[in-house]
Design a protein around this motif. Structure first.
Motif, PDB file in Angstrom:
ATOM      1  N   THR A 292      58.194  31.080  49.018  1.00  0.00           N
ATOM      2  CA  THR A 292      57.116  32.070  49.104  1.00  0.00           C
ATOM      3  C   THR A 292      57.095  32.694  50.495  1.00  0.00           C
ATOM      4  OG1 THR A 292      55.719  31.007  47.440  1.00  0.00           O
ATOM      5  CG2 THR A 292      54.612  32.371  49.062  1.00  0.00           C
ATOM      6  N   GLN A 293      56.929  34.015  50.532  1.00  0.00           N
ATOM      7  CA  GLN A 293      56.915  34.743  51.799  1.00  0.00           C
ATOM      8  C   GLN A 293      55.487  35.130  52.184  1.00  0.00           C
ATOM      9  OE1 GLN A 293      59.856  35.235  53.473  1.00  0.00           O
ATOM     10  NE2 GLN A 293      60.859  34.110  51.796  1.00  0.00           N
ATOM     11  N   THR A 294      55.291  35.389  53.485  1.00  0.00           N
ATOM     12  CA  THR A 294      54.011  35.919  53.949  1.00  0.00           C
ATOM     13  C   THR A 294      53.699  37.238  53.229  1.00  0.00           C
ATOM     14  OG1 THR A 294      54.044  34.919  56.150  1.00  0.00           O
ATOM     15  CG2 THR A 294      52.851  36.972  55.932  1.00  0.00           C
ATOM     16  N   GLY A 295      52.456  37.373  52.808  1.00  0.00           N
ATOM     17  CA  GLY A 295      52.041  38.591  52.103  1.00  0.00           C
ATOM     18  C   GLY A 295      51.944  38.410  50.607  1.00  0.00           C
ATOM     19  N   LYS A 296      52.546  37.323  50.085  1.00  0.00           N
ATOM     20  CA  LYS A 296      52.436  37.048  48.652  1.00  0.00           C
ATOM     21  C   LYS A 296      50.961  36.857  48.299  1.00  0.00           C
ATOM     22  CE  LYS A 296      53.510  35.550  44.454  1.00  0.00           C
ATOM     23  NZ  LYS A 296      54.076  36.415  43.397  1.00  0.00           N
ATOM     24  N   GLN A 297      50.520  37.482  47.198  1.00  0.00           N
ATOM     25  CA  GLN A 297      49.110  37.441  46.833  1.00  0.00           C
ATOM     26  C   GLN A 297      48.910  36.746  45.494  1.00  0.00           C
ATOM     27  OE1 GLN A 297      46.083  40.624  48.109  1.00  0.00           O
ATOM     28  NE2 GLN A 297      46.573  41.228  46.026  1.00  0.00           N
ATOM     29  N   PHE A 298      47.942  35.846  45.457  1.00  0.00           N
ATOM     30  CA  PHE A 298      47.584  35.142  44.231  1.00  0.00           C
ATOM     31  C   PHE A 298      46.206  35.612  43.786  1.00  0.00           C
ATOM     32  CE2 PHE A 298      50.557  32.395  46.462  1.00  0.00           C
ATOM     33  CZ  PHE A 298      51.433  32.020  45.458  1.00  0.00           C
ATOM     34  N   ARG A 299      46.083  35.902  42.497  1.00  0.00           N
ATOM     35  CA  ARG A 299      44.823  36.376  41.940  1.00  0.00           C
ATOM     36  C   ARG A 299      44.187  35.263  41.107  1.00  0.00           C
ATOM     37  NH1 ARG A 299      42.509  41.390  40.669  1.00  0.00           N
ATOM     38  NH2 ARG A 299      44.375  42.433  41.472  1.00  0.00           N
ATOM     39  N   LEU A 300      42.987  34.861  41.481  1.00  0.00           N
ATOM     40  CA  LEU A 300      42.223  33.870  40.729  1.00  0.00           C
ATOM     41  C   LEU A 300      41.153  34.620  39.940  1.00  0.00           C
ATOM     42  CD1 LEU A 300      41.787  31.111  43.466  1.00  0.00           C
ATOM     43  CD2 LEU A 300      43.675  31.467  41.876  1.00  0.00           C
ATOM     44  N   ARG A 301      41.396  34.809  38.678  1.00  0.00           N
ATOM     45  CA  ARG A 301      40.514  35.643  37.854  1.00  0.00           C
ATOM     46  C   ARG A 301      39.154  34.973  37.634  1.00  0.00           C
ATOM     47  NH1 ARG A 301      43.024  40.021  36.331  1.00  0.00           N
ATOM     48  NH2 ARG A 301      45.323  40.035  36.206  1.00  0.00           N
ATOM     49  N   GLY A 302      38.114  35.798  37.749  1.00  0.00           N
ATOM     50  CA  GLY A 302      36.756  35.319  37.509  1.00  0.00           C
ATOM     51  C   GLY A 302      36.162  34.516  38.648  1.00  0.00           C
ATOM     52  N   LYS A 303      36.871  34.435  39.792  1.00  0.00           N
ATOM     53  CA  LYS A 303      36.374  33.654  40.930  1.00  0.00           C
ATOM     54  C   LYS A 303      35.764  34.550  42.010  1.00  0.00           C
ATOM     55  CE  LYS A 303      37.575  29.642  39.301  1.00  0.00           C
ATOM     56  NZ  LYS A 303      36.520  28.678  38.883  1.00  0.00           N
ATOM     57  N   GLY A 304      35.491  35.804  41.637  1.00  0.00           N
ATOM     58  CA  GLY A 304      34.863  36.707  42.593  1.00  0.00           C
ATOM     59  C   GLY A 304      33.358  36.729  42.422  1.00  0.00           C
ATOM     60  N   VAL A 305      32.778  37.921  42.455  1.00  0.00           N
ATOM     61  CA  VAL A 305      31.323  38.099  42.384  1.00  0.00           C
ATOM     62  C   VAL A 305      30.944  38.602  40.997  1.00  0.00           C
ATOM     63  CG1 VAL A 305      29.337  39.280  43.384  1.00  0.00           C
ATOM     64  CG2 VAL A 305      31.280  38.644  44.835  1.00  0.00           C
ATOM     65  N   LYS A 306      29.902  38.032  40.422  1.00  0.00           N
ATOM     66  CA  LYS A 306      29.387  38.522  39.142  1.00  0.00           C
ATOM     67  C   LYS A 306      28.501  39.736  39.428  1.00  0.00           C
ATOM     68  CE  LYS A 306      28.446  35.614  35.938  1.00  0.00           C
ATOM     69  NZ  LYS A 306      27.824  34.552  35.101  1.00  0.00           N
ATOM     70  N   SER A 307      28.886  40.868  38.881  1.00  0.00           N
ATOM     71  CA  SER A 307      28.206  42.125  39.178  1.00  0.00           C
ATOM     72  C   SER A 307      26.737  42.083  38.781  1.00  0.00           C
ATOM     73  CB  SER A 307      28.897  43.284  38.445  1.00  0.00           C
ATOM     74  OG  SER A 307      28.142  44.469  38.550  1.00  0.00           O
ATOM     75  N   VAL A 308      25.877  42.639  39.648  1.00  0.00           N
ATOM     76  CA  VAL A 308      24.453  42.700  39.360  1.00  0.00           C
ATOM     77  C   VAL A 308      24.160  43.710  38.246  1.00  0.00           C
ATOM     78  CG1 VAL A 308      23.907  44.527  41.022  1.00  0.00           C
ATOM     79  CG2 VAL A 308      22.183  42.814  40.468  1.00  0.00           C
ATOM     80  N   ARG A 309      25.096  44.596  37.968  1.00  0.00           N
ATOM     81  CA  ARG A 309      24.889  45.620  36.951  1.00  0.00           C
ATOM     82  C   ARG A 309      25.545  45.250  35.617  1.00  0.00           C
ATOM     83  NH1 ARG A 309      25.482  47.590  41.932  1.00  0.00           N
ATOM     84  NH2 ARG A 309      23.891  49.044  42.691  1.00  0.00           N
ATOM     85  N   SER A 310      26.849  44.933  35.645  1.00  0.00           N
ATOM     86  CA  SER A 310      27.545  44.633  34.397  1.00  0.00           C
ATOM     87  C   SER A 310      27.596  43.146  34.088  1.00  0.00           C
ATOM     88  CB  SER A 310      28.972  45.179  34.467  1.00  0.00           C
ATOM     89  OG  SER A 310      29.746  44.447  35.420  1.00  0.00           O
ATOM     90  N   HIS A 311      27.312  42.314  35.087  1.00  0.00           N
ATOM     91  CA  HIS A 311      27.370  40.853  34.970  1.00  0.00           C
ATOM     92  C   HIS A 311      28.788  40.349  34.696  1.00  0.00           C
ATOM     93  CE1 HIS A 311      23.033  40.786  35.110  1.00  0.00           C
ATOM     94  NE2 HIS A 311      22.979  41.615  34.096  1.00  0.00           N
ATOM     95  N   ALA A 312      29.798  41.221  34.852  1.00  0.00           N
ATOM     96  CA  ALA A 312      31.191  40.800  34.700  1.00  0.00           C
ATOM     97  C   ALA A 312      31.712  40.309  36.046  1.00  0.00           C
ATOM     98  CB  ALA A 312      32.037  41.970  34.200  1.00  0.00           C
TER      99      ALA A 312
END
Length: 371
Positions: A292-312
């Motif tokens: 793995t090189q510097t800059g590689k990005q991993f996405r953890l789905r659903g681990k962000g912020v739950k929207s105050v408007r859509s709740h997604a």
């Protein structure tokens, strides 16, 4: 057939509220009966302008008109054709002269207030209840907000209880809020000593604010009636609580997504490893593959912020940063030197793809410069 309201005012369908008001002002001044005495055509044009503005200046009516045209207002017989020439300037110049539509002008409501509340990222994400102290004008306790020592009032002698006075300016008759009763139509005969007849005093109000989860920088929460008390018992304004989110030590927020850097050792990047990654809800394991090189990005789905408007929920994106080891022991240095020695020879480039690409690019650049 009725003309299109936008054509009457000479604006496009995307016209802003301010553009509508300016267009109405021009139209009203051009066709006002005082400027066109005895001109029936001008009078009809004036009525058309007024009717068009009454519809387009109100968001709900404007949406109905945009969708259904004139048919939206044909039912119920409630036409808009009748123009009250005396009150026309209360409609289009109300923000300048303080006039209002029809009837006696109500006393001016209290001012709206703005309060900035600072939150940690976790508080903004999950929500929080906070007590805030707001310096403001509150209703006088002694006179119950009336401004009167004995509770008695009398009809204002200046406006004769109408709340508005008429001023003649050239050919125009302009109405404005009565300067002596502030539009209430009544005056206090025996002013309260505590508030000096104002009906309100300076004080600090403690409120409990419930911040919903998912708010972000700049979001505002409206607390109706919690602004400044109005003069002489008039309605209070509103309080707008504006959110400011402090910087976080680990995460940066962009909308509903969170970003963080994931530092790993050289050996972990080369051989692969299971790395513990912090989230706002606890730690999770990320499998970092070998090489793995510097800059590689991993996405953890659903681990962000739950929207105050859509709740997604949004995602957490982790960017790998390969760290150079520091504070090496003698043995670690020896191992690294031995390791570096294995890259000598013709096969060194096979282990450093980015370095090889960079060097090839440098050679090509210099060849172009020399030639």
């Amino acid at each position: 057939m009725k003309r299109d309201y936008y054509d009457i005012l000479g604006v496009t369908k995307s016209a802003s509220e301010d553009e509508l008001k300016k267009a109405y002002r021009r139209c009203a001044m051009k066709y006002h009966p005082d400027r066109n005495p005895g001109d029936k055509a001008a009078e009809e044009a004036f009525k058309e302008c007024k009717e068009a503005y009454e519809v387009l200046s109100e968001p709900a009516k404007r949406r109905a008109y945009d969708q259904h045209g004139h048919a939206a207002f044909e039912r119920g017989g409630g036409g808009h054709g009748g123009a009250d020439f005396g009150d026309i300037f209360g409609d289009i110049f109300g923000d300048i002269f303080g006039g209002g539509r029809g009837g006696r002008q109500q006393a001016r409501r209290g001012s709206d207030l703005r309060y900035v509340i600072e939150l940690d990222l976790e508080e903004a994400v999950f929500g929080v209840e906070r007590k805030i102290d707001v310096p403001t004008l509150v209703g006088c306790v002694e006179c119950k907000g009336t401004g009167s020592e004995d509770g008695k009032t009398e009809t204002c002698g200046t406006c004769r209880g109408q709340g508005r006075v008429r001023m003649q300016q050239g050919i125009f008759s302009v109405q404005q809020v009565c300067p002596h009763c502030a539009g209430a139509g009544k005056r206090v005969s025996n002013p309260c000593k505590s508030c000096r007849g104002q009906g309100r005093v300076e004080d600090e109000k403690t409120l409990e604010v419930k911040i919903p989860g998912g708010v972000d920088n700049g979001d505002r929460i409206r607390l109706a009636g919690e602004g400044e008390a109005g003069p002489a018992g008039a309605p209070a304004g509103d309080l707008y609580v504006e959110v400011r989110v402090r910087e976080h030590a680990i995460f940066q927020r962009d909308g509903d997504d969170l970003y963080c850097e994931l530092p790993i050792r050289l050996s972990q990047a080369a051989l692969g490893a299971d790395i513990e990654v912090p989230t706002l809800e606890g730690e999770v394991i990320v499998k970092v593959p070998a090489e793995t090189q510097t800059g590689k990005q991993f996405r953890l789905r659903g681990k962000g912020v739950k929207s105050v408007r859509s709740h997604a929920p949004g995602d957490l994106l982790c960017r790998v940063v390969v760290e150079t080891p520091v504070n090496l022991t003698r043995r670690q240095r020896e191992i690294l030197q031995e390791f570096e020695g294995t890259f000598e020879g013709d096969n060194a480039a096979a282990h450093s793809p980015r370095s090889s690409t960079f060097l090839d690019g440098v050679k090509a650049f210099w060849n172009r410069v020399v030639s």
